[in-house]
Design a protein around this motif. Structure first.
Motif, PDB file in Angstrom:
ATOM      1  N   LEU A 118       0.827  -1.202   0.000  1.00 30.06           N
ATOM      2  CA  LEU A 118       0.000   0.000   0.000  1.00 30.06           C
ATOM      3  C   LEU A 118       0.866   1.258   0.000  1.00 30.06           C
ATOM      4  O   LEU A 118       0.573   2.230  -0.706  1.00 30.06           O
ATOM      5  CB  LEU A 118      -0.926  -0.004   1.222  1.00 30.06           C
ATOM      6  CG  LEU A 118      -2.015  -1.087   1.231  1.00 30.06           C
ATOM      7  CD1 LEU A 118      -2.805  -1.028   2.538  1.00 30.06           C
ATOM      8  CD2 LEU A 118      -2.952  -0.936   0.045  1.00 30.06           C
ATOM      9  N   GLU A 119       1.934   1.243   0.802  1.00 35.53           N
ATOM     10  CA  GLU A 119       2.825   2.394   0.857  1.00 35.53           C
ATOM     11  C   GLU A 119       3.495   2.636  -0.487  1.00 35.53           C
ATOM     12  O   GLU A 119       3.654   3.778  -0.932  1.00 35.53           O
ATOM     13  CB  GLU A 119       3.885   2.174   1.939  1.00 35.53           C
ATOM     14  CG  GLU A 119       3.335   2.242   3.356  1.00 35.53           C
ATOM     15  CD  GLU A 119       4.399   2.038   4.411  1.00 35.53           C
ATOM     16  OE1 GLU A 119       5.595   2.006   4.035  1.00 35.53           O
ATOM     17  OE2 GLU A 119       4.049   1.910   5.592  1.00 35.53           O
ATOM     18  N   GLU A 120       3.897   1.551  -1.140  1.00 33.13           N
ATOM     19  CA  GLU A 120       4.546   1.678  -2.452  1.00 33.13           C
ATOM     20  C   GLU A 120       3.572   2.251  -3.477  1.00 33.13           C
ATOM     21  O   GLU A 120       3.934   3.097  -4.301  1.00 33.13           O
ATOM     22  CB  GLU A 120       5.046   0.319  -2.915  1.00 33.13           C
ATOM     23  CG  GLU A 120       5.760   0.357  -4.265  1.00 33.13           C
ATOM     24  CD  GLU A 120       6.302  -0.991  -4.682  1.00 33.13           C
ATOM     25  OE1 GLU A 120       6.758  -1.115  -5.825  1.00 33.13           O
ATOM     26  OE2 GLU A 120       6.260  -1.933  -3.850  1.00 33.13           O
ATOM     27  N   ALA A 121       2.308   1.811  -3.420  1.00 30.36           N
ATOM     28  CA  ALA A 121       1.317   2.259  -4.396  1.00 30.36           C
ATOM     29  C   ALA A 121       0.923   3.715  -4.172  1.00 30.36           C
ATOM     30  O   ALA A 121       0.722   4.477  -5.128  1.00 30.36           O
ATOM     31  CB  ALA A 121       0.078   1.370  -4.336  1.00 30.36           C
ATOM     32  N   LEU A 122       0.820   4.125  -2.896  1.00 31.42           N
ATOM     33  CA  LEU A 122       0.349   5.469  -2.570  1.00 31.42           C
ATOM     34  C   LEU A 122       1.471   6.484  -2.423  1.00 31.42           C
ATOM     35  O   LEU A 122       1.236   7.690  -2.397  1.00 31.42           O
ATOM     36  CB  LEU A 122      -0.483   5.433  -1.282  1.00 31.42           C
ATOM     37  CG  LEU A 122      -1.787   4.628  -1.365  1.00 31.42           C
ATOM     38  CD1 LEU A 122      -2.421   4.502   0.015  1.00 31.42           C
ATOM     39  CD2 LEU A 122      -2.764   5.291  -2.330  1.00 31.42           C
ATOM     40  N   GLY A 123       2.712   5.992  -2.269  1.00 33.71           N
ATOM     41  CA  GLY A 123       3.844   6.888  -2.127  1.00 33.71           C
ATOM     42  C   GLY A 123       3.935   7.554  -0.776  1.00 33.71           C
ATOM     43  O   GLY A 123       4.577   8.602  -0.633  1.00 33.71           O
ATOM     44  N   GLU A 124       3.299   6.954   0.238  1.00 34.98           N
ATOM     45  CA  GLU A 124       3.352   7.487   1.591  1.00 34.98           C
ATOM     46  C   GLU A 124       3.076   6.374   2.586  1.00 34.98           C
ATOM     47  O   GLU A 124       2.474   5.358   2.233  1.00 34.98           O
ATOM     48  CB  GLU A 124       2.317   8.606   1.766  1.00 34.98           C
ATOM     49  CG  GLU A 124       0.887   8.166   1.517  1.00 34.98           C
ATOM     50  CD  GLU A 124      -0.085   9.321   1.613  1.00 34.98           C
ATOM     51  OE1 GLU A 124       0.359  10.474   1.574  1.00 34.98           O
ATOM     52  OE2 GLU A 124      -1.296   9.057   1.725  1.00 34.98           O
ATOM     53  N   PRO A 125       3.522   6.548   3.844  1.00 36.46           N
ATOM     54  CA  PRO A 125       3.305   5.492   4.851  1.00 36.46           C
ATOM     55  C   PRO A 125       1.817   5.220   5.063  1.00 36.46           C
ATOM     56  O   PRO A 125       0.999   6.138   5.036  1.00 36.46           O
ATOM     57  CB  PRO A 125       3.947   6.088   6.113  1.00 36.46           C
ATOM     58  CG  PRO A 125       4.920   7.097   5.606  1.00 36.46           C
ATOM     59  CD  PRO A 125       4.297   7.673   4.377  1.00 36.46           C
ATOM     60  N   VAL A 126       1.500   3.957   5.251  1.00 41.92           N
ATOM     61  CA  VAL A 126       0.126   3.546   5.526  1.00 41.92           C
ATOM     62  C   VAL A 126       0.130   2.683   6.781  1.00 41.92           C
ATOM     63  O   VAL A 126       0.741   1.619   6.802  1.00 41.92           O
ATOM     64  CB  VAL A 126      -0.475   2.745   4.353  1.00 41.92           C
ATOM     65  CG1 VAL A 126      -1.896   2.292   4.697  1.00 41.92           C
ATOM     66  CG2 VAL A 126      -0.475   3.576   3.088  1.00 41.92           C
ATOM     67  N   ASP A 127      -0.521   3.154   7.833  1.00 44.59           N
ATOM     68  CA  ASP A 127      -0.571   2.422   9.098  1.00 44.59           C
ATOM     69  C   ASP A 127      -1.870   1.633   9.159  1.00 44.59           C
ATOM     70  O   ASP A 127      -2.946   2.183   9.382  1.00 44.59           O
ATOM     71  CB  ASP A 127      -0.495   3.407  10.273  1.00 44.59           C
ATOM     72  CG  ASP A 127      -0.428   2.686  11.611  1.00 44.59           C
ATOM     73  OD1 ASP A 127      -0.278   1.444  11.609  1.00 44.59           O
ATOM     74  OD2 ASP A 127      -0.528   3.354  12.651  1.00 44.59           O
ATOM     75  N   VAL A 128      -1.778   0.317   8.929  1.00 42.77           N
ATOM     76  CA  VAL A 128      -2.981  -0.517   8.926  1.00 42.77           C
ATOM     77  C   VAL A 128      -3.299  -1.070  10.308  1.00 42.77           C
ATOM     78  O   VAL A 128      -4.359  -1.672  10.512  1.00 42.77           O
ATOM     79  CB  VAL A 128      -2.844  -1.678   7.922  1.00 42.77           C
ATOM     80  CG1 VAL A 128      -2.659  -1.151   6.516  1.00 42.77           C
ATOM     81  CG2 VAL A 128      -1.689  -2.609   8.301  1.00 42.77           C
ATOM     82  N   VAL A 129      -2.375  -0.895  11.256  1.00 42.00           N
ATOM     83  CA  VAL A 129      -2.587  -1.414  12.605  1.00 42.00           C
ATOM     84  C   VAL A 129      -3.791  -0.719  13.222  1.00 42.00           C
ATOM     85  O   VAL A 129      -3.901   0.499  13.242  1.00 42.00           O
ATOM     86  CB  VAL A 129      -1.345  -1.182  13.496  1.00 42.00           C
ATOM     87  CG1 VAL A 129      -1.628  -1.650  14.918  1.00 42.00           C
ATOM     88  CG2 VAL A 129      -0.142  -1.897  12.915  1.00 42.00           C
ATOM     89  N   GLY A 130      -4.712  -1.513  13.707  1.00 42.94           N
ATOM     90  CA  GLY A 130      -5.893  -0.956  14.350  1.00 42.94           C
ATOM     91  C   GLY A 130      -7.055  -0.702  13.417  1.00 42.94           C
ATOM     92  O   GLY A 130      -8.179  -0.470  13.871  1.00 42.94           O
ATOM     93  N   LEU A 131      -6.798  -0.742  12.094  1.00 41.87           N
ATOM     94  CA  LEU A 131      -7.891  -0.539  11.150  1.00 41.87           C
ATOM     95  C   LEU A 131      -8.715  -1.820  11.031  1.00 41.87           C
ATOM     96  O   LEU A 131      -8.160  -2.911  10.923  1.00 41.87           O
ATOM     97  CB  LEU A 131      -7.352  -0.164   9.762  1.00 41.87           C
ATOM     98  CG  LEU A 131      -6.708   1.214   9.621  1.00 41.87           C
ATOM     99  CD1 LEU A 131      -6.181   1.387   8.195  1.00 41.87           C
ATOM    100  CD2 LEU A 131      -7.709   2.315   9.948  1.00 41.87           C
TER     101      LEU A 131
END
Length: 230
Positions: free
Chosen positions: A13-26
């Motif tokens: 997800l981070e590679e696709a969006l170009g920014e950190p993605v925090d999935v923890v807790g989602l």
């Protein structure tokens, strides 16, 4: 879902969006659209994941059903990461029997939806088309509010050419004693549509108190004939 699977999905997800993605807790029903992925980006993430896991896309054509939620993506990632030798939560590779069981449950979540989750998705305005695969007569008597009637026996390539490919299609029928939803889902999936089957069909939708429409909506009427005849 194991931390290893979540970490791997987060990386894609981070590679696709170009920014950190925090999935923890989602929650796993978080839509990928809500994370900023459009349909093309989602497909790109899926293809990258499958290629990195060495998946034969011809052998596993079912894996090309585009995921719509984090849970869908976790299920696909977990299925092939484990098959590719990724370790389990204790650092040990799951036994073959355990992998098979995990695959089964993950695939159920990827290809099925219950009435509560469908109601929530519709209330959130997610791009979903609810499809009644029973006969037109059964549809007229009572159907899920907002559903369209597409009797499974009438489905053809010509008919489907008029339907958009972007939405998630949710197929349903009377319930556990009817398989029209399965037949509908098979035909839609074969034609390349994203599709899930509604667990319990119209029966459990009504048991959960959700709205229906039709000539007999809200009435407790028993019919001996099955709507799956299509």
């Amino acid at each position: 879902m194991s931390a290893a699977v979540k970490d791997k999905v987060s990386e894609y997800l981070e590679e696709a969006l170009g920014e950190p993605v925090d999935v923890v807790g989602l929650p796993e029903d978080t839509t990928l659209n809500a994370l900023g992925l459009d349909s093309l980006t989602t497909i790109s993430v899926l293809v990258s994941l499958l290629e990195d896991c060495g998946v034969d896309l011809g052998e596993h054509a079912d894996s090309l059903v585009t995921p719509s939620t984090l849970g869908d993506l976790y299920g696909i990632a977990g299925r092939f990461m484990e098959a590719d030798g990724e370790s389990g939560p204790d650092g040990e590779e799951p036994a073959r029997g355990q992998r098979s069981q995990l695959d089964y449950y993950q695939e159920k979540l990827a290809y099925e939806i219950d009435s509560a989750d469908l109601r929530t998705a519709l209330d959130e305005g997610q791009d979903i088309v609810v499809v009644d695969g029973r006969s037109s007569e059964s549809y007229e008597r009572e159907h899920i509010a907002g559903a369209i009637s597409v009797p499974h026996r009438s489905i053809s390539q010509e008919l489907l050419s008029g339907y958009p490919r972007t939405p998630l299609y949710v197929a349903y029928c009377d319930g556990i004693g009817c398989n029209a939803s399965t037949k509908t889902a098979i035909k839609l999936a074969t034609a390349g549509f994203r599709v899930k089957e509604l667990i319990g069909g119209l029966d459990w939708w009504k048991r959960d108190g959700h709205a229906t429409e039709g000539l007999e909506a809200g009435r407790l009427v028993h019919h001996a004939d099955c709507g799956c005849a299509g």
